[in-house]
Design an enzyme around this catalytic site. Sequence first.
Site, mmCIF file in Angstrom:
data_model
loop_
_atom_site.group_PDB
_atom_site.id
_atom_site.type_symbol
_atom_site.label_atom_id
_atom_site.label_comp_id
_atom_site.label_asym_id
_atom_site.label_seq_id
_atom_site.Cartn_x
_atom_site.Cartn_y
_atom_site.Cartn_z
ATOM 1 N N LYS A 193 0.583 -1.312 0.068
ATOM 2 C CA LYS A 193 -0.095 0.072 0.100
ATOM 3 C C LYS A 193 0.872 1.444 -0.114
ATOM 4 C CE LYS A 193 -2.355 -1.102 3.847
ATOM 5 N NZ LYS A 193 -1.626 -2.547 4.154
ATOM 6 N N ARG A 268 -9.330 0.643 9.318
ATOM 7 C CA ARG A 268 -9.257 -0.920 9.713
ATOM 8 C C ARG A 268 -10.259 -1.528 10.741
ATOM 9 N NH1 ARG A 268 -3.035 0.125 9.546
ATOM 10 N NH2 ARG A 268 -1.913 -1.803 9.348
ATOM 11 N N ARG A 313 11.749 -1.479 11.441
ATOM 12 C CA ARG A 313 10.638 -1.610 12.201
ATOM 13 C C ARG A 313 10.516 -2.957 13.139
ATOM 14 N NH1 ARG A 313 5.449 -0.269 8.359
ATOM 15 N NH2 ARG A 313 4.489 -1.577 10.064
ATOM 16 N N ARG A 325 -0.119 -9.378 13.003
ATOM 17 C CA ARG A 325 -0.716 -8.331 12.267
ATOM 18 C C ARG A 325 -1.651 -8.872 11.057
ATOM 19 N NH1 ARG A 325 4.504 -5.771 10.471
ATOM 20 N NH2 ARG A 325 3.297 -4.566 9.103
HETATM 21 P P1 AMP Z 1 1.124 0.015 9.111
HETATM 22 O O1 AMP Z 1 2.376 0.936 8.814
HETATM 23 O O2 AMP Z 1 -0.074 0.204 8.299
HETATM 24 O O3 AMP Z 1 1.414 -1.518 8.766
HETATM 25 O O4 AMP Z 1 0.687 0.260 10.606
HETATM 26 C C1 AMP Z 1 1.721 -0.448 11.835
HETATM 27 C C2 AMP Z 1 0.747 -0.349 13.122
HETATM 28 O O5 AMP Z 1 0.159 0.906 13.213
HETATM 29 C C3 AMP Z 1 -0.363 -1.271 12.937
HETATM 30 O O6 AMP Z 1 0.070 -2.784 13.144
HETATM 31 C C4 AMP Z 1 -1.060 -0.778 14.293
HETATM 32 O O7 AMP Z 1 -0.875 -1.055 15.517
HETATM 33 C C5 AMP Z 1 -1.108 0.680 13.916
HETATM 34 N N1 AMP Z 1 -1.971 1.324 12.993
HETATM 35 C C6 AMP Z 1 -1.879 1.839 11.892
HETATM 36 N N2 AMP Z 1 -3.127 2.193 11.128
HETATM 37 C C7 AMP Z 1 -3.791 1.920 12.231
HETATM 38 C C8 AMP Z 1 -5.611 1.938 12.358
HETATM 39 N N3 AMP Z 1 -6.214 2.568 11.284
HETATM 40 N N4 AMP Z 1 -6.183 1.690 13.359
HETATM 41 C C9 AMP Z 1 -5.513 1.029 14.475
HETATM 42 N N5 AMP Z 1 -4.334 0.793 14.367
HETATM 43 C C10 AMP Z 1 -3.334 1.330 13.292
#
Ligand code: AMP
Length: 369
Positions: A193, A268, A313, A325
Amino acid sequence: MIKLHDKYFKPFISAEEIDQALTRMAIEIANEVGDEIPVFVGILNGSFMVVSDFVKKYPKPCEVTFIKLASYEGVKSTEDIQRLIGLTQDLTGRTVVILEDIIDTGNTLAEVHRIFRNENVKSLKIATLFYKPAAYKKDFKLHYVGIEIPNKFIVGYGLDYDGLGRNLPEIYQIKQTEYMTNLVLFGPPGAGKGTQAEFLKEKYNLVHISTGDVFRYNIKNETALGVLAKSYMDKGELVPDQVTIDMLEAEVEKNTDANGFIFDGFPRTNAQAEALDKLMTSKDSQINAMIALEVDDEILVERLLGRGKTSGRADDADESIIRNRITEYYNKTAVLKDYYSAQNKYHGVDGVGSIEDITVRLSSVIDSL
Ligand code: AMP
Protein backbone atom coordinates in the site's frame (compact mmCIF):
# COMPACT_ATOMS: atom_id res chain seq x y z
CA MET A 1 -28.90 15.94 -2.17
CA ILE A 2 -30.12 17.52 -5.41
CA LYS A 3 -28.48 18.47 -8.70
CA LEU A 4 -29.32 21.69 -10.56
CA HIS A 5 -27.53 22.12 -13.88
CA ASP A 6 -23.92 21.12 -13.15
CA LYS A 7 -23.89 21.64 -9.36
CA TYR A 8 -24.92 19.66 -6.31
CA PHE A 9 -26.80 21.11 -3.37
CA LYS A 10 -27.52 19.69 0.09
CA PRO A 11 -30.49 20.39 2.39
CA PHE A 12 -29.73 23.38 4.60
CA ILE A 13 -32.81 25.14 6.07
CA SER A 14 -36.14 23.36 6.41
CA ALA A 15 -39.55 24.72 5.40
CA GLU A 16 -40.47 24.70 9.08
CA GLU A 17 -37.53 26.90 10.09
CA ILE A 18 -38.44 29.33 7.31
CA ASP A 19 -42.02 29.40 8.51
CA GLN A 20 -40.95 30.16 12.09
CA ALA A 21 -38.62 32.95 10.99
CA LEU A 22 -41.37 34.57 8.90
CA THR A 23 -43.83 34.36 11.79
CA ARG A 24 -41.34 36.11 14.08
CA MET A 25 -40.71 38.82 11.50
CA ALA A 26 -44.42 39.42 10.83
CA ILE A 27 -45.14 39.89 14.55
CA GLU A 28 -42.12 42.15 15.06
CA ILE A 29 -42.96 44.34 12.07
CA ALA A 30 -46.67 44.55 12.95
CA ASN A 31 -45.76 45.68 16.47
CA GLU A 32 -43.48 48.42 15.21
CA VAL A 33 -45.69 49.66 12.38
CA GLY A 34 -48.66 50.00 14.72
CA ASP A 35 -51.93 51.10 13.14
CA GLU A 36 -50.49 52.42 9.91
CA ILE A 37 -51.09 50.47 6.76
CA PRO A 38 -47.67 49.56 5.45
CA VAL A 39 -46.75 48.92 1.86
CA PHE A 40 -44.66 45.79 1.51
CA VAL A 41 -42.41 45.93 -1.51
CA GLY A 42 -41.09 42.61 -2.73
CA ILE A 43 -37.97 42.47 -4.88
CA LEU A 44 -38.56 40.10 -7.77
CA ASN A 45 -37.83 37.47 -8.74
CA GLY A 46 -36.40 35.89 -5.61
CA SER A 47 -38.80 37.32 -3.05
CA PHE A 48 -42.07 36.00 -4.45
CA MET A 49 -42.29 33.14 -1.94
CA VAL A 50 -41.21 35.27 1.01
CA VAL A 51 -43.77 37.96 0.18
CA SER A 52 -46.56 35.46 -0.35
CA ASP A 53 -45.95 33.60 2.92
CA PHE A 54 -45.11 36.73 4.91
CA VAL A 55 -48.23 38.73 4.07
CA LYS A 56 -50.42 35.73 4.95
CA LYS A 57 -48.90 35.91 8.42
CA TYR A 58 -49.18 39.69 8.70
CA PRO A 59 -51.96 40.17 11.25
CA LYS A 60 -53.24 43.59 10.08
CA PRO A 61 -54.22 45.32 6.81
CA CYS A 62 -51.37 45.96 4.41
CA GLU A 63 -50.62 46.63 0.75
CA VAL A 64 -48.28 44.66 -1.46
CA THR A 65 -46.34 45.66 -4.55
CA PHE A 66 -43.20 44.58 -6.38
CA ILE A 67 -40.18 45.91 -8.14
CA LYS A 68 -38.04 43.73 -10.32
CA LEU A 69 -34.27 43.82 -10.18
CA ALA A 70 -31.71 41.33 -11.40
CA SER A 71 -28.24 40.84 -9.95
CA TYR A 72 -27.12 37.23 -10.01
CA GLU A 73 -25.27 35.60 -12.82
CA GLY A 74 -24.74 31.94 -12.04
CA VAL A 75 -23.59 31.71 -8.44
CA LYS A 76 -21.86 35.12 -8.17
CA SER A 77 -23.58 38.31 -7.08
CA THR A 78 -22.66 40.96 -9.64
CA GLU A 79 -22.15 44.71 -9.14
CA ASP A 80 -24.34 45.44 -12.10
CA ILE A 81 -27.96 45.60 -10.99
CA GLN A 82 -30.53 45.88 -13.71
CA ARG A 83 -33.81 47.66 -12.98
CA LEU A 84 -36.37 45.65 -14.93
CA ILE A 85 -39.60 46.99 -13.38
CA GLY A 86 -39.53 50.08 -11.15
CA LEU A 87 -42.14 51.48 -8.80
CA THR A 88 -45.57 51.62 -10.38
CA GLN A 89 -47.42 53.59 -7.73
CA ASP A 90 -46.94 56.79 -5.73
CA LEU A 91 -45.67 56.00 -2.24
CA THR A 92 -45.42 59.56 -0.93
CA GLY A 93 -45.92 59.67 2.84
CA ARG A 94 -46.23 55.87 3.16
CA THR A 95 -44.53 53.47 5.52
CA VAL A 96 -42.62 51.18 3.20
CA VAL A 97 -41.07 47.85 4.16
CA ILE A 98 -38.84 46.22 1.58
CA LEU A 99 -39.19 42.44 1.69
CA GLU A 100 -36.07 40.68 0.49
CA ASP A 101 -35.42 36.96 0.26
CA ILE A 102 -31.71 37.41 0.84
CA ILE A 103 -29.18 40.17 1.47
CA ASP A 104 -25.70 39.18 0.49
CA THR A 105 -23.31 41.81 -0.91
CA GLY A 106 -25.94 44.54 -0.50
CA ASN A 107 -25.70 45.65 -4.16
CA THR A 108 -29.42 45.12 -4.75
CA LEU A 109 -30.13 47.08 -1.60
CA ALA A 110 -28.06 50.00 -2.90
CA GLU A 111 -30.27 50.06 -5.99
CA VAL A 112 -33.40 49.93 -3.82
CA HIS A 113 -32.18 52.98 -1.89
CA ARG A 114 -31.49 54.75 -5.20
CA ILE A 115 -35.06 54.01 -6.31
CA PHE A 116 -36.55 55.43 -3.09
CA ARG A 117 -34.25 58.45 -2.84
CA ASN A 118 -36.81 60.82 -4.39
CA GLU A 119 -40.03 59.08 -3.39
CA ASN A 120 -40.67 61.06 -0.18
CA VAL A 121 -41.87 58.02 1.72
CA LYS A 122 -42.54 58.43 5.45
CA SER A 123 -40.17 55.65 6.36
CA LEU A 124 -38.24 52.99 4.53
CA LYS A 125 -37.47 49.78 6.41
CA ILE A 126 -35.56 46.77 5.16
CA ALA A 127 -36.64 43.22 6.03
CA THR A 128 -34.86 40.14 4.77
CA LEU A 129 -35.47 36.48 5.39
CA PHE A 130 -31.81 35.51 4.91
CA TYR A 131 -28.71 37.57 5.58
CA LYS A 132 -25.07 36.75 4.86
CA PRO A 133 -23.07 38.97 7.26
CA ALA A 134 -19.74 37.78 5.86
CA ALA A 135 -20.67 38.91 2.34
CA TYR A 136 -22.37 42.23 3.19
CA LYS A 137 -20.29 45.18 1.96
CA LYS A 138 -22.65 48.13 2.47
CA ASP A 139 -23.72 50.04 5.54
CA PHE A 140 -27.44 50.42 4.97
CA LYS A 141 -29.27 49.39 8.09
CA LEU A 142 -31.12 46.08 8.01
CA HIS A 143 -34.16 46.53 10.25
CA TYR A 144 -35.54 42.98 10.30
CA VAL A 145 -33.49 39.84 9.70
CA GLY A 146 -34.95 36.32 9.69
CA ILE A 147 -31.98 33.96 9.59
CA GLU A 148 -28.25 34.72 9.36
CA ILE A 149 -26.40 32.30 7.12
CA PRO A 150 -22.76 31.69 6.15
CA ASN A 151 -21.37 33.01 2.89
CA LYS A 152 -22.23 30.03 0.71
CA PHE A 153 -24.52 29.94 -2.29
CA ILE A 154 -28.06 28.76 -1.55
CA VAL A 155 -31.10 27.87 -3.64
CA GLY A 156 -34.76 27.14 -2.99
CA TYR A 157 -37.70 29.08 -1.60
CA GLY A 158 -37.62 31.57 -4.45
CA LEU A 159 -33.85 31.59 -4.89
CA ASP A 160 -32.46 30.09 -8.07
CA TYR A 161 -29.31 28.83 -9.68
CA ASP A 162 -29.57 29.90 -13.31
CA GLY A 163 -33.33 29.64 -13.27
CA LEU A 164 -33.68 26.38 -11.38
CA GLY A 165 -34.56 25.72 -7.74
CA ARG A 166 -37.03 28.54 -7.07
CA ASN A 167 -39.89 26.12 -6.54
CA LEU A 168 -38.22 24.16 -3.72
CA PRO A 169 -40.06 24.68 -0.44
CA GLU A 170 -36.83 24.54 1.58
CA ILE A 171 -33.31 25.92 1.25
CA TYR A 172 -30.37 23.97 -0.16
CA GLN A 173 -26.72 24.94 0.14
CA ILE A 174 -24.12 24.42 -2.56
CA LYS A 175 -21.94 21.41 -2.07
CA GLN A 176 -18.28 22.32 -2.09
CA THR A 177 -16.04 20.54 -4.51
CA GLU A 178 -12.96 20.27 -2.31
CA TYR A 179 -11.50 16.81 -1.72
CA MET A 180 -12.61 15.50 -5.11
CA THR A 181 -10.92 12.11 -5.17
CA ASN A 182 -10.63 10.12 -1.99
CA LEU A 183 -9.29 6.61 -2.08
CA VAL A 184 -8.92 3.99 0.59
CA LEU A 185 -5.94 1.84 -0.25
CA PHE A 186 -6.63 -1.48 1.34
CA GLY A 187 -4.93 -4.77 1.91
CA PRO A 188 -3.05 -6.79 4.50
CA PRO A 189 0.28 -5.62 5.95
CA GLY A 190 2.96 -6.06 3.31
CA ALA A 191 0.55 -5.81 0.38
CA GLY A 192 2.43 -2.76 -0.95
CA LYS A 193 0.00 0.00 0.00
CA GLY A 194 2.73 2.46 1.02
CA THR A 195 4.82 1.81 -2.09
CA GLN A 196 1.87 2.24 -4.43
CA ALA A 197 0.56 5.30 -2.60
CA GLU A 198 3.86 7.08 -3.34
CA PHE A 199 3.26 6.69 -7.10
CA LEU A 200 -0.46 7.39 -7.02
CA LYS A 201 -0.20 10.57 -4.97
CA GLU A 202 2.12 12.09 -7.61
CA LYS A 203 0.07 10.88 -10.53
CA TYR A 204 -3.28 12.12 -9.20
CA ASN A 205 -2.04 15.03 -7.07
CA LEU A 206 -3.44 13.61 -3.83
CA VAL A 207 -2.34 13.81 -0.21
CA HIS A 208 -1.19 10.47 1.16
CA ILE A 209 -2.09 9.76 4.78
CA SER A 210 -0.63 6.59 6.26
CA THR A 211 -1.80 6.13 9.83
CA GLY A 212 1.10 3.72 10.44
CA ASP A 213 3.56 6.41 9.29
CA VAL A 214 1.93 9.05 11.49
CA PHE A 215 2.15 6.71 14.50
CA ARG A 216 5.81 5.93 13.73
CA TYR A 217 6.56 9.65 13.42
CA ASN A 218 5.00 10.20 16.85
CA ILE A 219 6.94 7.30 18.34
CA LYS A 220 10.18 8.69 16.96
CA ASN A 221 9.43 12.08 18.45
CA GLU A 222 8.33 10.52 21.73
CA THR A 223 4.98 12.33 21.82
CA ALA A 224 2.21 11.22 24.18
CA LEU A 225 0.39 9.74 21.18
CA GLY A 226 3.57 7.87 20.18
CA VAL A 227 4.07 6.40 23.64
CA LEU A 228 0.46 5.21 23.70
CA ALA A 229 0.54 3.76 20.16
CA LYS A 230 3.88 1.99 20.65
CA SER A 231 2.54 -0.45 23.21
CA TYR A 232 -0.01 -1.74 20.70
CA MET A 233 2.12 -1.55 17.58
CA ASP A 234 5.01 -3.49 19.07
CA LYS A 235 2.69 -6.45 19.53
CA GLY A 236 1.12 -6.10 16.10
CA GLU A 237 -2.23 -5.08 17.58
CA LEU A 238 -4.46 -2.23 16.49
CA VAL A 239 -4.28 1.09 18.29
CA PRO A 240 -7.70 1.90 19.88
CA ASP A 241 -10.24 3.40 17.47
CA GLN A 242 -10.82 6.75 19.11
CA VAL A 243 -7.10 7.52 19.27
CA THR A 244 -6.67 6.62 15.61
CA ILE A 245 -9.81 8.45 14.45
CA ASP A 246 -8.85 11.67 16.26
CA MET A 247 -5.40 11.53 14.74
CA LEU A 248 -6.74 10.89 11.24
CA GLU A 249 -9.17 13.80 11.50
CA ALA A 250 -6.34 16.10 12.55
CA GLU A 251 -4.31 14.98 9.50
CA VAL A 252 -7.21 15.72 7.16
CA GLU A 253 -7.76 19.14 8.75
CA LYS A 254 -4.12 20.02 8.10
CA ASN A 255 -4.73 19.70 4.35
CA THR A 256 -7.70 21.93 3.58
CA ASP A 257 -6.43 22.67 0.06
CA ALA A 258 -5.98 19.03 -0.96
CA ASN A 259 -7.44 17.71 -4.18
CA GLY A 260 -8.22 14.52 -2.34
CA PHE A 261 -6.63 11.84 -0.17
CA ILE A 262 -5.17 8.40 -0.31
CA PHE A 263 -5.95 6.75 3.00
CA ASP A 264 -3.42 4.02 3.64
CA GLY A 265 -3.88 1.81 6.68
CA PHE A 266 -7.14 3.55 7.55
CA PRO A 267 -9.90 2.57 8.10
CA ARG A 268 -9.05 -0.73 9.73
CA THR A 269 -12.33 -1.26 11.63
CA ASN A 270 -16.01 -0.60 11.00
CA ALA A 271 -16.00 2.20 13.56
CA GLN A 272 -13.13 3.85 11.67
CA ALA A 273 -14.95 3.44 8.33
CA GLU A 274 -18.06 5.06 9.76
CA ALA A 275 -16.01 7.89 11.26
CA LEU A 276 -14.32 8.43 7.89
CA ASP A 277 -17.67 8.61 6.07
CA LYS A 278 -18.90 11.11 8.63
CA LEU A 279 -15.77 13.21 8.27
CA MET A 280 -16.03 13.22 4.46
CA THR A 281 -19.72 14.13 4.60
CA SER A 282 -18.93 17.05 6.91
CA LYS A 283 -16.55 18.25 4.19
CA ASP A 284 -19.24 17.87 1.50
CA SER A 285 -17.15 15.04 0.17
CA GLN A 286 -17.03 11.25 0.08
CA ILE A 287 -14.85 8.18 -0.30
CA ASN A 288 -14.89 7.32 -4.00
CA ALA A 289 -13.38 3.87 -3.85
CA MET A 290 -11.67 1.28 -1.74
CA ILE A 291 -8.94 -0.33 -3.79
CA ALA A 292 -7.71 -3.56 -2.25
CA LEU A 293 -4.36 -5.16 -3.01
CA GLU A 294 -4.82 -8.90 -2.81
CA VAL A 295 -1.73 -10.88 -1.83
CA ASP A 296 -1.29 -14.39 -0.48
CA ASP A 297 -0.36 -14.69 3.25
CA GLU A 298 2.91 -16.55 2.72
CA ILE A 299 4.10 -13.95 0.21
CA LEU A 300 3.24 -11.26 2.78
CA VAL A 301 5.31 -12.93 5.51
CA GLU A 302 8.23 -13.27 3.12
CA ARG A 303 7.97 -9.61 1.99
CA LEU A 304 7.70 -8.28 5.56
CA LEU A 305 10.64 -10.32 6.83
CA GLY A 306 12.63 -8.99 3.87
CA ARG A 307 11.58 -5.41 4.63
CA GLY A 308 12.42 -5.92 8.36
CA LYS A 309 16.10 -6.46 7.49
CA THR A 310 16.39 -2.81 6.36
CA SER A 311 13.36 -0.88 7.68
CA GLY A 312 14.25 -1.06 11.37
CA ARG A 313 10.57 -1.63 12.12
CA ALA A 314 10.22 -3.79 15.23
CA ASP A 315 6.93 -5.19 13.94
CA ASP A 316 8.63 -6.42 10.74
CA ALA A 317 11.47 -8.24 12.50
CA ASP A 318 9.61 -11.07 14.16
CA GLU A 319 7.63 -13.67 12.26
CA SER A 320 5.10 -14.21 15.08
CA ILE A 321 4.34 -10.46 15.26
CA ILE A 322 3.99 -10.36 11.47
CA ARG A 323 1.56 -13.29 11.61
CA ASN A 324 -0.34 -11.51 14.38
CA ARG A 325 -0.70 -8.41 12.20
CA ILE A 326 -2.04 -10.55 9.37
CA THR A 327 -4.46 -12.23 11.81
CA GLU A 328 -5.57 -8.80 13.08
CA TYR A 329 -6.21 -7.86 9.47
CA TYR A 330 -8.46 -10.87 8.87
CA ASN A 331 -10.20 -10.59 12.25
CA LYS A 332 -10.90 -6.88 12.30
CA THR A 333 -10.13 -5.31 8.95
CA ALA A 334 -11.19 -7.71 6.23
CA VAL A 335 -14.87 -7.05 7.14
CA LEU A 336 -14.45 -3.63 5.58
CA LYS A 337 -14.58 -5.32 2.20
CA ASP A 338 -18.30 -5.84 2.91
CA TYR A 339 -18.69 -2.28 4.15
CA TYR A 340 -17.42 -0.82 0.88
CA SER A 341 -18.93 -3.53 -1.33
CA ALA A 342 -22.34 -2.57 0.06
CA GLN A 343 -21.69 0.94 -1.29
CA ASN A 344 -20.41 -0.46 -4.62
CA LYS A 345 -16.99 1.00 -3.90
CA TYR A 346 -14.87 -2.11 -3.53
CA HIS A 347 -12.27 -2.84 -6.21
CA GLY A 348 -9.95 -5.83 -5.79
CA VAL A 349 -6.56 -5.67 -7.54
CA ASP A 350 -3.98 -8.44 -7.85
CA GLY A 351 -1.07 -7.26 -5.66
CA VAL A 352 1.47 -9.79 -6.92
CA GLY A 353 3.83 -8.74 -9.71
CA SER A 354 6.26 -5.91 -10.42
CA ILE A 355 5.68 -2.54 -8.74
CA GLU A 356 5.09 -0.95 -12.16
CA ASP A 357 2.54 -3.59 -13.20
CA ILE A 358 0.59 -3.10 -9.99
CA THR A 359 0.63 0.71 -10.40
CA VAL A 360 -0.86 0.23 -13.88
CA ARG A 361 -3.60 -2.02 -12.46
CA LEU A 362 -4.43 0.51 -9.72
CA SER A 363 -4.42 3.44 -12.17
CA SER A 364 -6.87 1.72 -14.45
CA VAL A 365 -9.31 1.37 -11.54
CA ILE A 366 -8.87 5.03 -10.55
CA ASP A 367 -9.27 6.21 -14.15
CA SER A 368 -12.52 4.29 -14.42
CA LEU A 369 -14.08 5.97 -11.35
P1 AMP B 1 1.03 -0.09 9.06
O1 AMP B 1 2.22 0.77 8.84
O2 AMP B 1 -0.19 0.41 8.31
O3 AMP B 1 1.30 -1.55 8.83
O4 AMP B 1 0.63 0.08 10.63
C1 AMP B 1 1.51 -0.33 11.65
C2 AMP B 1 0.78 -0.42 12.97
O5 AMP B 1 0.22 0.87 13.30
C3 AMP B 1 -0.41 -1.35 12.99
O6 AMP B 1 -0.03 -2.70 13.21
C4 AMP B 1 -1.22 -0.78 14.15
O7 AMP B 1 -0.67 -1.13 15.39
C5 AMP B 1 -1.02 0.71 13.98
N1 AMP B 1 -2.09 1.28 13.09
C6 AMP B 1 -1.91 1.84 11.86
N2 AMP B 1 -3.10 2.25 11.35
C7 AMP B 1 -4.03 1.90 12.26
C8 AMP B 1 -5.43 2.00 12.31
N3 AMP B 1 -6.14 2.55 11.29
N4 AMP B 1 -6.08 1.56 13.41
C9 AMP B 1 -5.42 1.02 14.43
N5 AMP B 1 -4.10 0.85 14.44
C10 AMP B 1 -3.40 1.29 13.38
